[in-house]
Design an enzyme around this catalytic site. Structure first.
Site, PDB file in Angstrom:
ATOM      1  CB  SER A 153       2.672  -6.657   6.008  1.00  0.00           C
ATOM      2  OG  SER A 153       2.441  -7.829   5.273  1.00  0.00           O
ATOM      3  CE  LYS A 191      -0.910  -8.725   5.197  1.00  0.00           C
ATOM      4  NZ  LYS A 191      -0.204  -8.675   3.917  1.00  0.00           N
TER       5      LYS A 191
END
EC number: 3.4.21.88
Length: 232
Positions: A153, A191
């Site tokens: 991701s 993230k």
């Protein structure tokens, strides 16, 4: 001899690698150079690679390493120290403390397990082994640890499945920082951090993953990314 746009792009990539430990995405490059499309960035990247200033990693999307800088730029920045380290785990134990890795001073830090760059996985706090990290990644002081990345991701930030990320322990973050975030005291993920009022947005660097938003009391910052080590 580089054109102004080529020099501007190289300077931007270098500053982002020095600040974040990973190169910017193509979208960020396009915005920084005020170009209308990514095709212009592709042409500039190709030109820089042909001239030996950068290297694109095979089979790794948007993963860029700076090989060298023009003398004028190296002088402005006080010298160039790469933040992405190629290497492998040592065959045997190494002495604790600072040590040379090639010509780079390094120090061992604990690898605490795996961190999800995708759907969050259970947080792991047990030390699996140590890894040698260049001291330049830890110049700001504080406690550091490393985590092995699982998932894709964050691939547009240059962070790939299997990379080892180096984290400086911190309970705070600025918008745009790449952080280790603990969600509801159970799951950890890697993230980009953004504060939105009383909520925290955890944003992937891959369009296949949606940004996840949580109430601020459900997210705890565990550290900020300072660099990564890529093993082949």
């Amino acid at each position: 001899m580089l054109t102004k746009k080529q020099l501007d792009l190289l300077d931007f990539i270098n500053k982002r690698v020095q600040r974040d430990g990973v190169p910017p995405s193509f979208d960020e490059m396009k915005e920084a150079l005020d170009l209308r499309s990514k095709s212009g960035i592709h042409r500039l990247i190709t030109a820089l690679e042909e001239r030996g200033f950068i290297r694109r990693l095979a089979h790794r999307a948007r993963a860029i390493e700076i090989v060298k800088l023009p003398d004028s730029m190296a002088g402005k920045s006080g010298g160039f120290t790469p933040k992405v380290i190629d290497g492998d785990r040592p065959d045997g134990p190494r002495p604790a403390g600072a040590m040379p890795v090639g010509h780079v001073s390094a120090q061992e830090v604990p690898v605490m397990g795996r961190i999800a760059a995708g759907v969050p996985i259970a947080a792991i706090s047990e030390v699996s082994h140590n890894v040698a990290v260049p001291t330049s990644m830890m110049r700001d002081g504080g406690e550091h640890y490393a985590l092995e990345v699982k998932g894709d991701s964050m691939i547009e930030a240059g962070i790939n499945n299997g990379d080892v990320v180096v984290i400086r322990e911190s309970q705070t973050a600025e918008n745009g920082d790449i952080v280790v975030a603990l969600i509801e005291d159970q799951e950890a993920t890697l993230k980009r951090f953004f504060r939105r009022g009383n909520a925290i947005a955890l944003e992937a660097a891959n369009p296949a993953y949606e940004t996840r938003v949580f109430p601020e009391d459900q997210v705890k910052v565990q550290g900020r990314l300072v660099g990564l080590i890529r093993t082949y």
